[in-house]
Design a protein around this motif. Structure first.
Motif, PDB file in Angstrom:
ATOM      1  N   THR A   9     -66.788  27.462  53.730  1.00 13.88           N
ATOM      2  CA  THR A   9     -65.986  26.308  54.415  1.00 13.88           C
ATOM      3  C   THR A   9     -66.100  24.938  53.756  1.00 13.88           C
ATOM      4  O   THR A   9     -65.189  24.252  53.382  1.00 13.88           O
ATOM      5  N   PHE A  10     -67.427  24.646  53.294  1.00 12.39           N
ATOM      6  CA  PHE A  10     -67.723  23.435  52.606  1.00 12.39           C
ATOM      7  C   PHE A  10     -66.811  23.286  51.176  1.00 12.39           C
ATOM      8  O   PHE A  10     -66.423  22.477  50.850  1.00 12.39           O
ATOM      9  N   VAL A  11     -66.874  24.588  50.666  1.00 16.68           N
ATOM     10  CA  VAL A  11     -66.163  24.871  49.251  1.00 16.68           C
ATOM     11  C   VAL A  11     -64.793  24.679  49.465  1.00 16.68           C
ATOM     12  O   VAL A  11     -64.232  24.043  48.590  1.00 16.68           O
ATOM     13  N   THR A  12     -64.183  25.376  50.318  1.00 15.25           N
ATOM     14  CA  THR A  12     -62.850  25.054  50.685  1.00 15.25           C
ATOM     15  C   THR A  12     -62.456  23.368  51.033  1.00 15.25           C
ATOM     16  O   THR A  12     -61.261  23.047  50.276  1.00 15.25           O
ATOM     17  N   VAL A  13     -63.189  22.817  51.808  1.00 21.24           N
ATOM     18  CA  VAL A  13     -62.687  21.553  52.285  1.00 21.24           C
ATOM     19  C   VAL A  13     -62.976  20.523  50.717  1.00 21.24           C
ATOM     20  O   VAL A  13     -62.083  19.774  50.639  1.00 21.24           O
ATOM     21  N   LEU A  14     -63.908  20.790  50.246  1.00 22.60           N
ATOM     22  CA  LEU A  14     -64.089  20.073  48.877  1.00 22.60           C
ATOM     23  C   LEU A  14     -63.124  20.177  48.011  1.00 22.60           C
ATOM     24  O   LEU A  14     -62.717  19.282  47.138  1.00 22.60           O
ATOM     25  N   HIS A  15     -62.598  21.524  47.784  1.00 22.83           N
ATOM     26  CA  HIS A  15     -61.299  21.574  46.798  1.00 22.83           C
ATOM     27  C   HIS A  15     -60.223  20.694  47.360  1.00 22.83           C
ATOM     28  O   HIS A  15     -59.560  20.051  46.585  1.00 22.83           O
ATOM     29  N   CYS A  16     -59.971  20.628  48.691  1.00 22.11           N
ATOM     30  CA  CYS A  16     -58.932  19.723  49.121  1.00 22.11           C
ATOM     31  C   CYS A  16     -59.335  18.332  48.795  1.00 22.11           C
ATOM     32  O   CYS A  16     -58.233  17.563  48.636  1.00 22.11           O
ATOM     33  N   VAL A  17     -60.525  17.893  48.976  1.00 20.50           N
ATOM     34  CA  VAL A  17     -60.824  16.430  48.362  1.00 20.50           C
ATOM     35  C   VAL A  17     -60.560  16.231  47.151  1.00 20.50           C
ATOM     36  O   VAL A  17     -60.176  15.155  46.616  1.00 20.50           O
ATOM     37  N   VAL A  18     -61.043  17.258  46.341  1.00 16.21           N
ATOM     38  CA  VAL A  18     -60.706  17.092  44.962  1.00 16.21           C
ATOM     39  C   VAL A  18     -59.084  17.004  44.462  1.00 16.21           C
ATOM     40  O   VAL A  18     -58.696  16.357  43.487  1.00 16.21           O
ATOM     41  N   CYS A  19     -58.298  17.844  45.200  1.00 18.22           N
ATOM     42  CA  CYS A  19     -56.804  17.599  45.301  1.00 18.22           C
ATOM     43  C   CYS A  19     -56.512  16.339  45.597  1.00 18.22           C
ATOM     44  O   CYS A  19     -55.593  15.937  44.861  1.00 18.22           O
ATOM     45  N   MET A  20     -57.107  15.790  46.673  1.00 13.25           N
ATOM     46  CA  MET A  20     -56.561  14.460  47.132  1.00 13.25           C
ATOM     47  C   MET A  20     -56.972  13.406  45.641  1.00 13.25           C
ATOM     48  O   MET A  20     -56.237  12.432  45.567  1.00 13.25           O
ATOM     49  N   LEU A  21     -58.184  13.648  45.260  1.00 14.48           N
ATOM     50  CA  LEU A  21     -58.563  12.514  44.133  1.00 14.48           C
ATOM     51  C   LEU A  21     -57.614  12.846  42.992  1.00 14.48           C
ATOM     52  O   LEU A  21     -57.172  11.643  42.458  1.00 14.48           O
TER      53      LEU A  21
END
Length: 324
Positions: free
Chosen positions: A276-288
């Motif tokens: 779950t953390f990896v999936t959320v982290l990918h969303c954050v990187v996409c936002m960056l």
């Protein structure tokens, strides 16, 4: 009961129903209206989510040129060529220092255990992606010297696709390794805050974040499974390593304490949380990455320069003549 009594009872029941319907028409209508509004809003949300997901699935692959040029320019300048090979040398230094434990206050010299740690997997991926990136930029540097060269004619071949995959995975894993290490793995009794530790668990993320805002490489939400697949493969490796009786550098029967398979239920929950953390982290990187694009777009509009923002379109971008 006589028929007359039955008729009277039925008549009384009908009169009571009519009275109830006349007494609460407004409340029932309000409830129906409220339920109708909620159902309509839910339907609209589902339709909007479905539309965005279909658009993401049908999204065209990026142009090959964006994988070999900086975000601020539509061509490869000499500084970017040097920059890409410097990034490769930095990753190479990370790998060499981590293998031979240069910068460690208490080296253990157990080189055979080096491949079992996720941090070192991230180091290898970073080194490979930096090498492939340097090769692609060097190739683009040579091609743009040819008169009449059109960068929009570059094709997205297997090498470019591998580089795109490795870059996205390395960026997510570098940040994920840093966060997970300092929150769940670091133990002051076992680990030293020495130059090697800072290099492997801080500098890796800083390097990728800086590189993220320099490159033009796109990040897409639907590619969340790329990093997820690497993490899943590592979890499978940790299970096999545990069953085979593998030990960590300190002689304990696990790689990380949070991946202690002697406690399968707790470790399984940790793995689910990690996914779950990896999936959320990918969303954050996409936002960056989206913030990066917005910054360059506004900067280009301010100085009236063409910004490299429509990387998914088939229209050619303005090409500035490279200095040869």
């Amino acid at each position: 009961m006589p028929p007359e009594c039955e008729e009277i009872e039925i008549r009384d029941m009908l009169e009571k129903n009519d009275y109830i319907e006349r007494a609460v028409p407004k409340k029932s209508s309000k409830l129906c209206t409220l339920c109708g509004h909620r159902a309509m809003v839910s339907k609209l949300w589902c339709q909007e989510i479905g539309r965005r997901w279909r658009q993401a699935v049908r999204q065209k692959p990026p142009q090959a040129r964006v994988l070999s040029e900086p975000k601020c320019q539509s061509y490869v300048a000499i500084w970017y060529l040097y920059y890409r090979w410097i990034i490769f040398l930095v990753w190479a230094a990370f790998v060499v220092c981590s293998i031979f434990e240069f910068g460690s206050y208490k080296p253990l010299f157990q080189w055979e255990k080096w491949p079992i740690y996720l941090t070192n997997w991230d180091m290898v991926l970073g080194l490979i992606q930096a090498l492939v990136g340097g090769i692609l930029v060097s190739k683009r540097w040579r091609l743009q010297k040819i008169p009449g060269f059109d960068p929009c004619g570059l094709k997205l071949e297997s090498t470019e696709r591998v580089y795109w995959f490795l870059y996205v995975v390395t960026t997510n894993m570098a940040i994920g390794v840093t966060v997970c290490y300092w929150l769940a793995v670091y133990n002051p009794e076992l680990h030293q805050v020495d130059p090697l530790n800072i290099m492997m668990h801080v500098c890796n993320s800083v390097l990728m974040l800086i590189d993220l805002f320099v490159t033009s490489i796109p990040f897409r939400l639907r590619n969340f499974w790329w990093c997820l697949s690497i993490v899943l493969f590592y979890v499978i490796f940790s299970v096999i390593y545990y069953i085979a009786g593998g030990l960590d550098k300190h002689g304990v029967h696990y790689i990380y304490k949070v991946l202690d398979w002697k406690k399968p239920v707790r470790t399984s929950l940790v793995c689910i949380g990690g996914f779950t953390f990896v999936t959320v982290l990918h969303c954050v990187v996409c936002m960056l990455a989206n913030i990066r694009d917005r910054i360059y777009r506004k900067t280009a509009e301010k100085f009236n320069k063409p910004a490299q923002i429509n990387i998914m379109d088939d229209k050619p971008l303005p090409e500035k003549q490279a200095e040869v």
